[in-house]
Design an enzyme around this catalytic site. Sequence first.
Site, PDB file in Angstrom:
ATOM      1  N   CYS A 150       0.817  -1.215   0.000  1.00 23.60           N
ATOM      2  CA  CYS A 150       0.000   0.000   0.000  1.00 23.60           C
ATOM      3  C   CYS A 150       0.847   1.260   0.000  1.00 23.60           C
ATOM      4  CB  CYS A 150      -0.950   0.006   1.195  1.00 23.60           C
ATOM      5  SG  CYS A 150      -0.165   0.306   2.778  1.00 23.60           S
ATOM      6  N   HIS A 160       5.692 -11.750   7.229  1.00 20.06           N
ATOM      7  CA  HIS A 160       4.967 -11.522   8.474  1.00 20.06           C
ATOM      8  C   HIS A 160       5.926 -11.671   9.657  1.00 20.06           C
ATOM      9  CE1 HIS A 160       0.711 -11.423   7.119  1.00 20.06           C
ATOM     10  NE2 HIS A 160       1.189 -12.114   6.099  1.00 20.06           N
ATOM     11  N   GLU A 209       5.343 -11.207  12.747  1.00 23.62           N
ATOM     12  CA  GLU A 209       4.651 -11.798  13.899  1.00 23.62           C
ATOM     13  C   GLU A 209       4.516 -13.314  13.788  1.00 23.62           C
ATOM     14  OE1 GLU A 209       1.383 -11.189  10.913  1.00 23.62           O
ATOM     15  OE2 GLU A 209       3.242 -10.172  11.479  1.00 23.62           O
TER      16      GLU A 209
END
Length: 204
Positions: free
Chosen positions: A85, A185, A187
């Site tokens: 984004c 990712h 996490e």
Amino acid sequence: MIVILDYEMGNVGSIQNMLRKIGVREVTISRDAGDIRRADRLILPGVGAFDAGMERLREFGLPDLIREHALGGESPGGSAWGCSCWGRTARRERSPAWGCCPFPCKRFDFPPETALKIPHMGWDRTYVRIQTPLTEGLEPRERYYYVHSYHAACEDPALVLMECEYGYRFPSAVYGGSVYGVQFHPEKSHLYGMKLLKNFAERC
């Protein structure tokens, strides 16, 4: 204070738990405008569906606040579509990207005879190209967890902090202005993700 943006998508609880494991106490999950403006850092959790994520952010009135924070010289960071984004869109989705960083995004495109599947999913070696506060002290070839069909396509190699190989080399961490974006990712990446998030929390 670190604010993890709550737009009812992404692994917000997992990110908060990992930050607390590495000793970050001032971390909150929020979409409150006041919290966002006061934040030292923002984390935009990643999801697989770009349009769905952008639409949810718009529903909560968050895009302008996030861009204001980024362009004001603070240090947002994102994972998965959160990386895409920040760029300037070159994809088929309806929603435009924000254009904070000068890179387009592209979908993996492999010849039919290859056995590579889209999305790129699972653990993969990731190579540090440039030492920055985000990558300082990371091993050259650590492994991170990926789930994505798109990636940044940087014309300027100075924007590429880390790379991964899936059919070809692609940028897996980028930097532009005050924005860091990661395609994997953190996490879900256990000790490797903890090291990267610790750098983000303490050094960026």
